[in-house]
Design a protein around this motif. Sequence first.
Motif, PDB file in Angstrom:
ATOM      1  N   PHE A   1     -57.692   0.749   7.017  1.00 17.63           N
ATOM      2  CA  PHE A   1     -56.344   0.254   7.300  1.00 17.63           C
ATOM      3  C   PHE A   1     -56.112  -0.111   8.764  1.00 17.63           C
ATOM      4  CE2 PHE A   1     -55.522   2.480   3.272  1.00 17.63           C
ATOM      5  CZ  PHE A   1     -54.813   1.496   2.611  1.00 17.63           C
ATOM      6  N   LEU A   2     -56.915   0.460   9.667  1.00 16.74           N
ATOM      7  CA  LEU A   2     -56.637   0.269  11.094  1.00 16.74           C
ATOM      8  C   LEU A   2     -57.614  -0.651  11.810  1.00 16.74           C
ATOM      9  CD1 LEU A   2     -55.671   3.954  12.028  1.00 16.74           C
ATOM     10  CD2 LEU A   2     -54.148   2.032  11.507  1.00 16.74           C
ATOM     11  N   LEU A   3     -58.701  -1.007  11.160  1.00 12.39           N
ATOM     12  CA  LEU A   3     -59.671  -1.899  11.785  1.00 12.39           C
ATOM     13  C   LEU A   3     -59.784  -3.207  10.994  1.00 12.39           C
ATOM     14  CD1 LEU A   3     -62.425   0.630  12.937  1.00 12.39           C
ATOM     15  CD2 LEU A   3     -60.683  -0.509  14.310  1.00 12.39           C
ATOM     16  N   PRO A   4     -60.343  -4.254  11.581  1.00 16.16           N
ATOM     17  CA  PRO A   4     -60.348  -5.583  10.957  1.00 16.16           C
ATOM     18  C   PRO A   4     -61.056  -5.617   9.604  1.00 16.16           C
ATOM     19  CG  PRO A   4     -60.928  -5.729  13.280  1.00 16.16           C
ATOM     20  CD  PRO A   4     -60.911  -4.269  12.937  1.00 16.16           C
ATOM     21  N   PRO A   5     -60.733  -6.572   8.756  1.00 16.67           N
ATOM     22  CA  PRO A   5     -61.314  -6.686   7.417  1.00 16.67           C
ATOM     23  C   PRO A   5     -62.837  -6.800   7.410  1.00 16.67           C
ATOM     24  CG  PRO A   5     -59.389  -8.079   7.603  1.00 16.67           C
ATOM     25  CD  PRO A   5     -59.659  -7.565   8.972  1.00 16.67           C
ATOM     26  N   LEU A   6     -63.418  -7.433   8.411  1.00 14.90           N
ATOM     27  CA  LEU A   6     -64.865  -7.623   8.439  1.00 14.90           C
ATOM     28  C   LEU A   6     -65.611  -6.463   9.093  1.00 14.90           C
ATOM     29  CD1 LEU A   6     -65.101 -11.423   9.347  1.00 14.90           C
ATOM     30  CD2 LEU A   6     -65.267 -10.340   7.098  1.00 14.90           C
ATOM     31  N   TYR A   7     -64.874  -5.429   9.490  1.00 14.52           N
ATOM     32  CA  TYR A   7     -65.514  -4.290  10.161  1.00 14.52           C
ATOM     33  C   TYR A   7     -66.398  -3.526   9.188  1.00 14.52           C
ATOM     34  CZ  TYR A   7     -66.109  -0.266  13.220  1.00 14.52           C
ATOM     35  OH  TYR A   7     -66.643   0.715  13.998  1.00 14.52           O
ATOM     36  N   SER A   8     -67.618  -3.184   9.648  1.00 13.67           N
ATOM     37  CA  SER A   8     -68.550  -2.392   8.844  1.00 13.67           C
ATOM     38  C   SER A   8     -68.902  -1.109   9.597  1.00 13.67           C
ATOM     39  CB  SER A   8     -69.827  -3.189   8.561  1.00 13.67           C
ATOM     40  OG  SER A   8     -69.544  -4.311   7.750  1.00 13.67           O
ATOM     41  N   HIS A   9     -69.171  -0.054   8.850  1.00  6.46           N
ATOM     42  CA  HIS A   9     -69.442   1.234   9.489  1.00  6.46           C
ATOM     43  C   HIS A   9     -70.357   2.079   8.618  1.00  6.46           C
ATOM     44  CE1 HIS A   9     -66.543   3.162   6.697  1.00  6.46           C
ATOM     45  NE2 HIS A   9     -65.927   1.995   6.804  1.00  6.46           N
ATOM     46  N   LEU A  10     -71.066   3.005   9.265  1.00  9.14           N
ATOM     47  CA  LEU A  10     -71.891   3.969   8.560  1.00  9.14           C
ATOM     48  C   LEU A  10     -72.169   5.140   9.490  1.00  9.14           C
ATOM     49  CD1 LEU A  10     -75.548   2.519   8.333  1.00  9.14           C
ATOM     50  CD2 LEU A  10     -73.847   1.818   9.982  1.00  9.14           C
ATOM     51  N   GLY A  11     -72.466   6.287   8.918  1.00 10.34           N
ATOM     52  CA  GLY A  11     -72.770   7.466   9.714  1.00 10.34           C
ATOM     53  C   GLY A  11     -71.981   8.690   9.277  1.00 10.34           C
ATOM     54  N   ALA A  12     -72.540   9.868   9.578  1.00 14.64           N
ATOM     55  CA  ALA A  12     -71.939  11.140   9.177  1.00 14.64           C
ATOM     56  C   ALA A  12     -71.014  11.724  10.232  1.00 14.64           C
ATOM     57  CB  ALA A  12     -73.046  12.150   8.857  1.00 14.64           C
ATOM     58  N   SER A  13     -70.853  11.026  11.355  1.00 13.29           N
ATOM     59  CA  SER A  13     -70.103  11.588  12.479  1.00 13.29           C
ATOM     60  C   SER A  13     -68.685  11.995  12.106  1.00 13.29           C
ATOM     61  CB  SER A  13     -70.048  10.582  13.628  1.00 13.29           C
ATOM     62  OG  SER A  13     -71.338  10.177  13.999  1.00 13.29           O
ATOM     63  N   SER A  14     -68.024  11.181  11.286  1.00 10.76           N
ATOM     64  CA  SER A  14     -66.633  11.483  10.942  1.00 10.76           C
ATOM     65  C   SER A  14     -66.525  12.798  10.188  1.00 10.76           C
ATOM     66  CB  SER A  14     -66.048  10.344  10.107  1.00 10.76           C
ATOM     67  OG  SER A  14     -66.825  10.110   8.941  1.00 10.76           O
ATOM     68  N   ALA A  15     -67.453  13.047   9.265  1.00 12.50           N
ATOM     69  CA  ALA A  15     -67.438  14.305   8.513  1.00 12.50           C
ATOM     70  C   ALA A  15     -67.741  15.488   9.425  1.00 12.50           C
ATOM     71  CB  ALA A  15     -68.448  14.236   7.366  1.00 12.50           C
ATOM     72  N   ILE A  16     -68.639  15.289  10.382  1.00 10.10           N
ATOM     73  CA  ILE A  16     -68.978  16.364  11.319  1.00 10.10           C
ATOM     74  C   ILE A  16     -67.785  16.665  12.226  1.00 10.10           C
ATOM     75  CG2 ILE A  16     -70.470  16.975  13.269  1.00 10.10           C
ATOM     76  CD1 ILE A  16     -72.689  15.347  11.808  1.00 10.10           C
ATOM     77  N   PHE A  17     -67.059  15.636  12.644  1.00 14.21           N
ATOM     78  CA  PHE A  17     -65.820  15.873  13.399  1.00 14.21           C
ATOM     79  C   PHE A  17     -64.818  16.646  12.547  1.00 14.21           C
ATOM     80  CE2 PHE A  17     -67.222  13.141  16.764  1.00 14.21           C
ATOM     81  CZ  PHE A  17     -66.443  13.488  17.865  1.00 14.21           C
ATOM     82  N   GLY A  18     -64.859  16.431  11.241  1.00 13.28           N
ATOM     83  CA  GLY A  18     -64.007  17.201  10.345  1.00 13.28           C
ATOM     84  C   GLY A  18     -64.305  18.690  10.406  1.00 13.28           C
ATOM     85  N   LEU A  19     -65.581  19.039  10.553  1.00 14.76           N
ATOM     86  CA  LEU A  19     -65.952  20.449  10.703  1.00 14.76           C
ATOM     87  C   LEU A  19     -65.336  21.032  11.966  1.00 14.76           C
ATOM     88  CD1 LEU A  19     -69.749  20.406   9.699  1.00 14.76           C
ATOM     89  CD2 LEU A  19     -67.712  20.515   8.230  1.00 14.76           C
ATOM     90  N   PHE A  20     -65.326  20.245  13.038  1.00 19.60           N
ATOM     91  CA  PHE A  20     -64.688  20.702  14.272  1.00 19.60           C
ATOM     92  C   PHE A  20     -63.177  20.842  14.097  1.00 19.60           C
ATOM     93  CE2 PHE A  20     -68.692  19.310  16.192  1.00 19.60           C
ATOM     94  CZ  PHE A  20     -68.933  20.363  17.072  1.00 19.60           C
ATOM     95  N   GLY A  21     -62.601  20.022  13.228  1.00 22.18           N
ATOM     96  CA  GLY A  21     -61.190  20.180  12.922  1.00 22.18           C
ATOM     97  C   GLY A  21     -60.901  21.527  12.277  1.00 22.18           C
ATOM     98  N   VAL A  22     -61.790  21.950  11.373  1.00 19.92           N
ATOM     99  CA  VAL A  22     -61.627  23.265  10.730  1.00 19.92           C
ATOM    100  C   VAL A  22     -61.862  24.381  11.739  1.00 19.92           C
ATOM    101  CG1 VAL A  22     -62.473  24.801   8.922  1.00 19.92           C
ATOM    102  CG2 VAL A  22     -62.324  22.343   8.487  1.00 19.92           C
ATOM    103  N   TYR A  23     -62.899  24.227  12.559  1.00 19.85           N
ATOM    104  CA  TYR A  23     -63.151  25.237  13.591  1.00 19.85           C
ATOM    105  C   TYR A  23     -61.939  25.387  14.512  1.00 19.85           C
ATOM    106  CZ  TYR A  23     -68.163  26.045  12.759  1.00 19.85           C
ATOM    107  OH  TYR A  23     -69.366  26.427  12.238  1.00 19.85           O
TER     108      TYR A  23
END
Length: 200
Positions: free
Chosen positions: A114-136
Amino acid sequence: MFIRTENIQTFVRLYPIVSTIVITHVICWVFFSVQTTFTNFVLEKLIGTNTYIRMGEYWRLFTPLFLHLHFGHMIINSVSLILFGPALEKMLGTYKFIIVYIWSGIFANIATLFLLPPLYSHLGASSAIFGLFGVYSYLIVIHKNIIDRQHTQIILTSLCIGVIMTVTNPNINTIAHTFGFLGGATIAPFIASRPNPYTI
């Protein structure tokens, strides 16, 4: 808590979800590093491309969590998970850890949609790992008796390093990292309200 002394067999037995995710990282990287017409076609179908997600290919909100751009990208995320995942897997339990990890990653990918352009592509586990830091972070504030001062400092220092790397590297998906952390922090009161003490 964050120093690993187990051998591989013991680590896999104690932390099956972290082990499975890391093994999946490695298998996916090896598979897609062999660039053929077939592997390139499959990879193109799994990357989180906003345009295709908007067209109904919703699996792309999930599959990027196990894919990486290059070997170094995969190693950094896998090592981070090996260091910071086991304690949380023990404190939350298997199923809650899975929920936190997947929810944080998908929440971040929805924000990216919703916040980045329609043609934007992404991959990687970083977001989930940052989620672990959110719980910590939630545990540090709400359950001070669960994590001692030394390990709290390690968590906060590592989080600060992650934030600095995020904002100084133009190739990093800042939205995903931010919302991955928020995903973990917002689900923590429901999933980590009664954490188990960390013991091996």
